[in-house]
Design a protein around this motif. Structure first.
Motif, PDB file in Angstrom:
ATOM      1  N   LEU A  24     -32.004 -33.256  43.493  1.00 20.83           N
ATOM      2  CA  LEU A  24     -32.289 -33.722  42.200  1.00 20.83           C
ATOM      3  C   LEU A  24     -33.644 -32.767  41.299  1.00 20.83           C
ATOM      4  N   LEU A  25     -33.674 -32.575  42.165  1.00 23.98           N
ATOM      5  CA  LEU A  25     -34.559 -30.714  41.777  1.00 23.98           C
ATOM      6  C   LEU A  25     -34.272 -29.867  42.142  1.00 23.98           C
ATOM      7  N   PRO A  26     -33.915 -28.542  40.348  1.00 25.17           N
ATOM      8  CA  PRO A  26     -33.545 -27.503  39.854  1.00 25.17           C
ATOM      9  C   PRO A  26     -33.269 -26.829  40.527  1.00 25.17           C
ATOM     10  N   THR A  27     -32.428 -25.844  40.796  1.00 25.40           N
ATOM     11  CA  THR A  27     -32.665 -24.786  41.765  1.00 25.40           C
ATOM     12  C   THR A  27     -32.889 -23.275  40.930  1.00 25.40           C
ATOM     13  N   THR A  28     -31.779 -23.288  39.992  1.00 25.21           N
ATOM     14  CA  THR A  28     -31.360 -22.193  38.915  1.00 25.21           C
ATOM     15  C   THR A  28     -32.334 -21.945  38.114  1.00 25.21           C
ATOM     16  N   PRO A  29     -33.253 -23.187  37.341  1.00 22.06           N
ATOM     17  CA  PRO A  29     -34.166 -22.858  36.507  1.00 22.06           C
ATOM     18  C   PRO A  29     -35.215 -22.108  37.026  1.00 22.06           C
ATOM     19  N   PHE A  30     -35.863 -22.841  37.917  1.00 25.92           N
ATOM     20  CA  PHE A  30     -36.921 -22.844  38.396  1.00 25.92           C
ATOM     21  C   PHE A  30     -37.147 -21.202  38.559  1.00 25.92           C
ATOM     22  N   LEU A  31     -35.868 -20.633  39.508  1.00 23.81           N
ATOM     23  CA  LEU A  31     -35.818 -19.071  40.343  1.00 23.81           C
ATOM     24  C   LEU A  31     -35.926 -18.092  39.200  1.00 23.81           C
ATOM     25  N   LEU A  32     -34.859 -18.725  38.397  1.00 23.39           N
ATOM     26  CA  LEU A  32     -35.182 -17.763  36.817  1.00 23.39           C
ATOM     27  C   LEU A  32     -36.942 -17.784  35.922  1.00 23.39           C
ATOM     28  N   LEU A  33     -37.698 -18.262  35.999  1.00 22.81           N
ATOM     29  CA  LEU A  33     -38.808 -18.488  35.555  1.00 22.81           C
ATOM     30  C   LEU A  33     -39.268 -17.706  36.620  1.00 22.81           C
ATOM     31  N   ALA A  34     -39.609 -18.207  37.745  1.00 22.00           N
ATOM     32  CA  ALA A  34     -39.686 -16.961  39.305  1.00 22.00           C
ATOM     33  C   ALA A  34     -39.948 -15.566  38.925  1.00 22.00           C
ATOM     34  N   ALA A  35     -38.360 -15.201  38.791  1.00 21.44           N
ATOM     35  CA  ALA A  35     -37.951 -13.718  38.228  1.00 21.44           C
ATOM     36  C   ALA A  35     -38.820 -13.545  37.214  1.00 21.44           C
ATOM     37  N   LEU A  36     -38.743 -14.208  35.967  1.00 17.46           N
ATOM     38  CA  LEU A  36     -39.495 -13.835  34.818  1.00 17.46           C
ATOM     39  C   LEU A  36     -40.829 -12.828  35.211  1.00 17.46           C
ATOM     40  N   CYS A  37     -41.275 -13.915  36.260  1.00 19.19           N
ATOM     41  CA  CYS A  37     -42.855 -14.184  36.436  1.00 19.19           C
ATOM     42  C   CYS A  37     -43.098 -12.384  37.039  1.00 19.19           C
ATOM     43  N   PHE A  38     -42.647 -12.811  37.833  1.00 18.32           N
ATOM     44  CA  PHE A  38     -42.672 -11.533  38.713  1.00 18.32           C
ATOM     45  C   PHE A  38     -42.358 -10.385  38.308  1.00 18.32           C
ATOM     46  N   ALA A  39     -41.522 -10.362  37.697  1.00 19.83           N
ATOM     47  CA  ALA A  39     -40.471  -9.259  36.898  1.00 19.83           C
ATOM     48  C   ALA A  39     -41.726  -8.370  35.665  1.00 19.83           C
ATOM     49  N   ARG A  40     -42.723  -9.281  35.407  1.00 18.12           N
ATOM     50  CA  ARG A  40     -43.522  -9.336  34.312  1.00 18.12           C
ATOM     51  C   ARG A  40     -44.955  -8.634  34.812  1.00 18.12           C
ATOM     52  N   SER A  41     -45.079  -9.358  36.370  1.00 13.52           N
ATOM     53  CA  SER A  41     -46.901  -9.178  37.090  1.00 13.52           C
ATOM     54  C   SER A  41     -46.619  -8.297  38.777  1.00 13.52           C
ATOM     55  N   GLN A  56     -29.521 -15.569  45.512  1.00 17.42           N
ATOM     56  CA  GLN A  56     -28.159 -14.538  45.120  1.00 17.42           C
ATOM     57  C   GLN A  56     -27.447 -15.477  45.032  1.00 17.42           C
ATOM     58  N   SER A  57     -27.334 -16.478  45.694  1.00 17.30           N
ATOM     59  CA  SER A  57     -26.264 -18.037  45.757  1.00 17.30           C
ATOM     60  C   SER A  57     -25.745 -18.116  44.312  1.00 17.30           C
ATOM     61  N   TYR A  58     -27.797 -18.763  43.912  1.00 19.24           N
ATOM     62  CA  TYR A  58     -27.724 -19.282  42.888  1.00 19.24           C
ATOM     63  C   TYR A  58     -27.934 -19.235  41.209  1.00 19.24           C
ATOM     64  N   VAL A  59     -28.140 -17.871  41.380  1.00 18.62           N
ATOM     65  CA  VAL A  59     -28.840 -17.422  39.490  1.00 18.62           C
ATOM     66  C   VAL A  59     -28.209 -15.849  39.484  1.00 18.62           C
ATOM     67  N   GLU A  60     -27.461 -15.622  40.749  1.00 17.71           N
ATOM     68  CA  GLU A  60     -26.720 -14.019  39.874  1.00 17.71           C
ATOM     69  C   GLU A  60     -26.453 -13.827  38.938  1.00 17.71           C
ATOM     70  N   ASP A  61     -25.003 -14.698  39.266  1.00 17.91           N
ATOM     71  CA  ASP A  61     -23.539 -14.939  38.535  1.00 17.91           C
ATOM     72  C   ASP A  61     -24.429 -15.758  37.659  1.00 17.91           C
ATOM     73  N   PHE A  62     -24.492 -16.672  37.450  1.00 13.43           N
ATOM     74  CA  PHE A  62     -26.015 -17.079  35.867  1.00 13.43           C
ATOM     75  C   PHE A  62     -26.547 -16.324  34.761  1.00 13.43           C
ATOM     76  N   ARG A  63     -27.254 -15.282  35.331  1.00 10.31           N
ATOM     77  CA  ARG A  63     -28.217 -14.861  35.355  1.00 10.31           C
ATOM     78  C   ARG A  63     -27.293 -13.782  34.717  1.00 10.31           C
ATOM     79  N   GLN A  64     -26.530 -12.889  35.290  1.00 12.26           N
ATOM     80  CA  GLN A  64     -25.202 -12.148  34.454  1.00 12.26           C
ATOM     81  C   GLN A  64     -24.331 -12.610  34.018  1.00 12.26           C
ATOM     82  N   HIS A  65     -23.812 -13.643  34.647  1.00  9.99           N
ATOM     83  CA  HIS A  65     -22.376 -13.424  33.267  1.00  9.99           C
ATOM     84  C   HIS A  65     -22.891 -15.035  32.281  1.00  9.99           C
TER      85      HIS A  65
END
Length: 122
Positions: A24-41, A56-65
């Motif tokens: 019920l709690l989405p994984t991909t959007p939270f990990l994408l936002l975390a990656a963005l925040c950490f990339a800048r900090s 790697q399991s939930y975000v990488e393919d979605f982020r790249q492709h």
């Protein structure tokens, strides 16, 4: 600003990891936002996050492709159907059952029709 981004990134990472076991709690959007925040900090936290198994399991393919393979889509749908189906079965309130069923329908429609299906990797 760096500290604020690290705090937001940490909160999003925790929520994303919780989302791995709670469909019920989405994984991909939270990990994408975390990656963005950490990339800048923080390069150290960013490198750690992108090496984790949930990322790697939930975000990488979605982020790249911008999509998932058909196999991954089926895995995601099965896990959501099992958990939400169990919730629908256990809850004795009609309106909550209807809301969960509608949420399941929307998740299915979005994953099938709006998220691109990637070809299988050889």
């Amino acid at each position: 600003m760096r500290i604020l981004l690290m705090i937001i990134g940490t909160i999003c990472t925790i929520l994303g990891f919780i989302g791995v076991v709670l469909p019920l709690l989405p994984t991909t959007p939270f990990l994408l936002l975390a990656a963005l925040c950490f990339a800048r900090s923080s390069d150290r936290f960013h490198q750690w996050l992108i090496q984790t198994k949930p990322y790697q399991s939930y975000v990488e393919d979605f982020r790249q492709h911008r999509g998932y393979t058909l196999k991954k889509k089926i895995q995601l749908l099965i896990s959501v159907y099992i958990v939400v189906g169990f919730s629908i079965y256990m809850i004795d309130h009609l309106y909550i059952r209807i809301a969960l069923s509608m949420m399941l329908l929307v998740q299915t429609i979005v994953l099938v029709f709006f998220v691109r299906t990637l070809p299988e990797k050889s």
